[in-house]
Design an enzyme around this catalytic site. Structure first.
Site, PDB file in Angstrom:
ATOM      1  N   LEU A  19       1.017  -1.104   0.385  1.00  0.00           N
ATOM      2  CA  LEU A  19      -0.111  -0.464  -0.643  1.00  0.00           C
ATOM      3  C   LEU A  19       1.034   1.115  -0.144  1.00  0.00           C
ATOM      4  O   LEU A  19       2.351   1.232   1.004  1.00  0.00           O
ATOM      5  CB  LEU A  19      -1.137   0.047   1.172  1.00  0.00           C
ATOM      6  CG  LEU A  19      -2.057  -0.790   1.346  1.00  0.00           C
ATOM      7  CD1 LEU A  19      -2.528  -0.935   2.889  1.00  0.00           C
ATOM      8  CD2 LEU A  19      -3.064  -1.340   0.387  1.00  0.00           C
ATOM      9  N   ASP A  62       2.582  -5.983   1.994  1.00  0.00           N
ATOM     10  CA  ASP A  62       2.691  -5.556   3.195  1.00  0.00           C
ATOM     11  C   ASP A  62       3.863  -6.045   4.799  1.00  0.00           C
ATOM     12  O   ASP A  62       3.280  -5.683   5.944  1.00  0.00           O
ATOM     13  CB  ASP A  62       1.858  -4.456   3.623  1.00  0.00           C
ATOM     14  CG  ASP A  62       1.322  -2.866   2.673  1.00  0.00           C
ATOM     15  OD1 ASP A  62       2.801  -2.302   2.495  1.00  0.00           O
ATOM     16  OD2 ASP A  62       0.544  -3.147   2.120  1.00  0.00           O
ATOM     17  N   GLU A  67       5.947  -5.188  12.407  1.00  0.00           N
ATOM     18  CA  GLU A  67       5.569  -3.454  14.038  1.00  0.00           C
ATOM     19  C   GLU A  67       3.922  -3.635  13.596  1.00  0.00           C
ATOM     20  O   GLU A  67       3.707  -2.696  14.951  1.00  0.00           O
ATOM     21  CB  GLU A  67       6.333  -2.415  13.294  1.00  0.00           C
ATOM     22  CG  GLU A  67       6.055  -1.309  14.636  1.00  0.00           C
ATOM     23  CD  GLU A  67       6.485   0.285  14.530  1.00  0.00           C
ATOM     24  OE1 GLU A  67       6.473   0.959  13.912  1.00  0.00           O
ATOM     25  OE2 GLU A  67       6.776   0.326  15.371  1.00  0.00           O
ATOM     26  N   ASP A  68       3.396  -3.591  12.567  1.00  0.00           N
ATOM     27  CA  ASP A  68       1.618  -2.763  12.539  1.00  0.00           C
ATOM     28  C   ASP A  68       1.349  -3.727  13.132  1.00  0.00           C
ATOM     29  O   ASP A  68      -0.481  -3.422  13.520  1.00  0.00           O
ATOM     30  CB  ASP A  68       1.621  -2.557  11.181  1.00  0.00           C
ATOM     31  CG  ASP A  68       1.926  -1.375  10.584  1.00  0.00           C
ATOM     32  OD1 ASP A  68       2.474  -0.545  11.571  1.00  0.00           O
ATOM     33  OD2 ASP A  68       2.323  -0.713   9.599  1.00  0.00           O
ATOM     34  N   ARG A  87      -4.142  -5.689   5.495  1.00  0.00           N
ATOM     35  CA  ARG A  87      -3.105  -6.422   5.771  1.00  0.00           C
ATOM     36  C   ARG A  87      -3.879  -7.336   7.255  1.00  0.00           C
ATOM     37  O   ARG A  87      -3.253  -7.013   8.326  1.00  0.00           O
ATOM     38  CB  ARG A  87      -2.611  -5.394   6.317  1.00  0.00           C
ATOM     39  CG  ARG A  87      -2.231  -4.030   5.302  1.00  0.00           C
ATOM     40  CD  ARG A  87      -0.747  -3.549   6.227  1.00  0.00           C
ATOM     41  NE  ARG A  87       0.261  -3.546   6.704  1.00  0.00           N
ATOM     42  CZ  ARG A  87       1.490  -3.551   7.509  1.00  0.00           C
ATOM     43  NH1 ARG A  87       1.622  -2.266   7.360  1.00  0.00           N
ATOM     44  NH2 ARG A  87       2.032  -3.913   8.338  1.00  0.00           N
ATOM     45  N   ARG A 133      -5.795   4.791  10.432  1.00  0.00           N
ATOM     46  CA  ARG A 133      -5.300   3.398  10.680  1.00  0.00           C
ATOM     47  C   ARG A 133      -5.829   3.471  12.073  1.00  0.00           C
ATOM     48  O   ARG A 133      -6.756   1.822  12.073  1.00  0.00           O
ATOM     49  CB  ARG A 133      -3.983   2.828  10.295  1.00  0.00           C
ATOM     50  CG  ARG A 133      -3.287   2.801   8.719  1.00  0.00           C
ATOM     51  CD  ARG A 133      -4.359   2.283   7.819  1.00  0.00           C
ATOM     52  NE  ARG A 133      -3.318   2.364   6.698  1.00  0.00           N
ATOM     53  CZ  ARG A 133      -2.212   1.711   6.175  1.00  0.00           C
ATOM     54  NH1 ARG A 133      -1.536   1.150   6.731  1.00  0.00           N
ATOM     55  NH2 ARG A 133      -1.453   2.055   4.372  1.00  0.00           N
ATOM     56  N   HIS A 163       1.401   6.949  10.257  1.00  0.00           N
ATOM     57  CA  HIS A 163       1.337   6.125  11.474  1.00  0.00           C
ATOM     58  C   HIS A 163       1.333   7.568  12.204  1.00  0.00           C
ATOM     59  O   HIS A 163       2.537   8.419  11.685  1.00  0.00           O
ATOM     60  CB  HIS A 163       2.395   5.666  11.605  1.00  0.00           C
ATOM     61  CG  HIS A 163       1.278   4.249  10.751  1.00  0.00           C
ATOM     62  ND1 HIS A 163       2.315   3.218   9.958  1.00  0.00           N
ATOM     63  CD2 HIS A 163      -0.284   3.621  11.435  1.00  0.00           C
ATOM     64  CE1 HIS A 163       1.203   2.234  10.249  1.00  0.00           C
ATOM     65  NE2 HIS A 163       0.285   2.514  10.084  1.00  0.00           N
ATOM     66  N   CYS A 248       9.604   0.047  12.054  1.00  0.00           N
ATOM     67  CA  CYS A 248       8.116  -1.163  10.884  1.00  0.00           C
ATOM     68  C   CYS A 248       8.442  -2.135  10.874  1.00  0.00           C
ATOM     69  O   CYS A 248       7.164  -3.220  10.672  1.00  0.00           O
ATOM     70  CB  CYS A 248       7.256  -0.302  10.162  1.00  0.00           C
ATOM     71  SG  CYS A 248       8.031   0.199   8.650  1.00  0.00           S
TER      72      CYS A 248
HETATM   73  N1  LIG Z   1       4.809   0.831  11.033  1.00  0.00           N
HETATM   74  C1  LIG Z   1       4.798   1.474   9.738  1.00  0.00           C
HETATM   75  O1  LIG Z   1       5.432   2.958   9.745  1.00  0.00           O
HETATM   76  N2  LIG Z   1       4.390   1.082   8.657  1.00  0.00           N
HETATM   77  C2  LIG Z   1       4.434   1.049   7.576  1.00  0.00           C
HETATM   78  C3  LIG Z   1       3.949   0.113   6.126  1.00  0.00           C
HETATM   79  C4  LIG Z   1       3.192   0.754   5.370  1.00  0.00           C
HETATM   80  C5  LIG Z   1       2.037  -0.110   4.400  1.00  0.00           C
HETATM   81  N3  LIG Z   1       2.802   0.077   3.803  1.00  0.00           N
HETATM   82  C6  LIG Z   1       0.927   0.392   4.520  1.00  0.00           C
HETATM   83  O2  LIG Z   1       0.324   0.952   4.393  1.00  0.00           O
HETATM   84  O3  LIG Z   1       0.316  -0.229   5.446  1.00  0.00           O
END
Ligand SMILES: NC(=O)NCCC[C@H](N)C(=O)O
Length: 258
Positions: A19, A62, A67-68, A87, A133, A163, A248
């Site tokens: 994404l 992704d 980390e997410d 995700r 998010r 984020h 992340c």
């Molecule tokens: N914690 C973060 O900085 N995560 C990056 C996530 C990037 C991923 N392309 C997203 O849009 O979810």
């Protein structure tokens, strides 16, 4: 004795489809990304972190941005419910991994959404970004999970970046660092230091004064050296094209019960 384990997840073959929300899409070199990820993981190990590789989630472009998927407070893991629907399947293997490491496991439930990238812990204060998010129900559930354990949850508006931790992270002395054009409300933080580059706002604390940071922020690395820290830089250009940063690509577990 604090644990020093770091959960990581190898990038999958569909990484280039990841994404992109706040930047223009540019082509991702998946082979180079894999090399950069290997170097990132090796750098964590060189600085005393045992890396624990989570099962791949190759259907999710992704998934490397691990980390997410989970927020840790002491030995309790709160499994996130990512704001981006694509995700959500990423959390399954992470849940298994943290349970195997002996964590207590808790979950964010519908209608809550929360991405780990929105959560910045400084001591017992947990700043949480309310942005694209993470929604209000996610913030409330984070509070319900961790305030009974002694945390103080402080919600912060996030409108200019993906984020909260795309905008700010913190130095070992708790000073919050951010690139001013991207920080909504710097006054929320008791101590705030502006940095000269967007990716300079992202540091992973490796221990002592060592700061893992992106090679794309040389002026900020110079600033940190001048302040007595030791920047350790890694090139993560392919992840930056997908709005990823050094934070992340791993989840540090410091308070496991052995
Ligand atoms: N914690 C973060 O900085 N995560 C990056 C996530 C990037 C991923 N392309 C997203 O849009 O979810």
């Amino acid at each position: 004795m604090p644990s020093r384990k770091a959960l990581i997840r190898r990038p999958g073959p569909r990484l280039a489809e990841g994404l992109v929300t706040h930047i223009e899409r540019s082509p991702v070199d998946v082979d180079l990304a894999l090399q950069q990820w290997e170097t990132y993981a090796e750098t964590l190990r060189e600085h005393g972190w045992e890396t624990v590789e989570t099962e791949p989630a190759d259907d999710c472009p992704d998934s490397v941005f691990i980390e997410d998927t989970v927020v840790m407070f002491r030995n309790v893991a709160l499994i996130a419910r990512p704001g981006a629907e694509s995700r959500r399947p990423e959390t399954t293997a992470v849940e298994e991994a943290v349970a195997r490491l002996g964590c207590s496991v808790n979950w964010v439930w519908e209608p809550g959404t929360l991405d780990g990238g929105d959560v910045l812990k400084i001591g017992d204060t947990i700043y949480v970004g309310r942005g694209g998010r993470t929604n209000a129900a996610g913030v409330q559930q984070l509070r319900a999970a961790f305030e009974p354990l002694g945390a103080r949850v402080v919600p912060v508006p996030v409108s200019k970046v993906l984020h909260l931790k795309s905008a700010v992270t913190a130095l070992p002395d708790s000073t919050v660092i951010g690139y001013p054009p991207l920080v909504d409300t710097p006054s929320v933080f008791p101590r705030h230091l502006p940095v000269p580059e967007e990716s300079g706002a992202h540091v992973v604390l490796l221990g002592g004064g060592k700061l893992l940071m992106a090679a794309s922020a040389p002026k900020t690395a110079e600033l940190f050296t001048d302040l007595g820290y030791q920047p350790v830089t890694v090139d993560i250009s392919e992840f930056e094209k997908l709005e990823g940063c050094v934070t992340c690509l791993s989840v540090r577990l410091r308070d496991l019960y052995a």
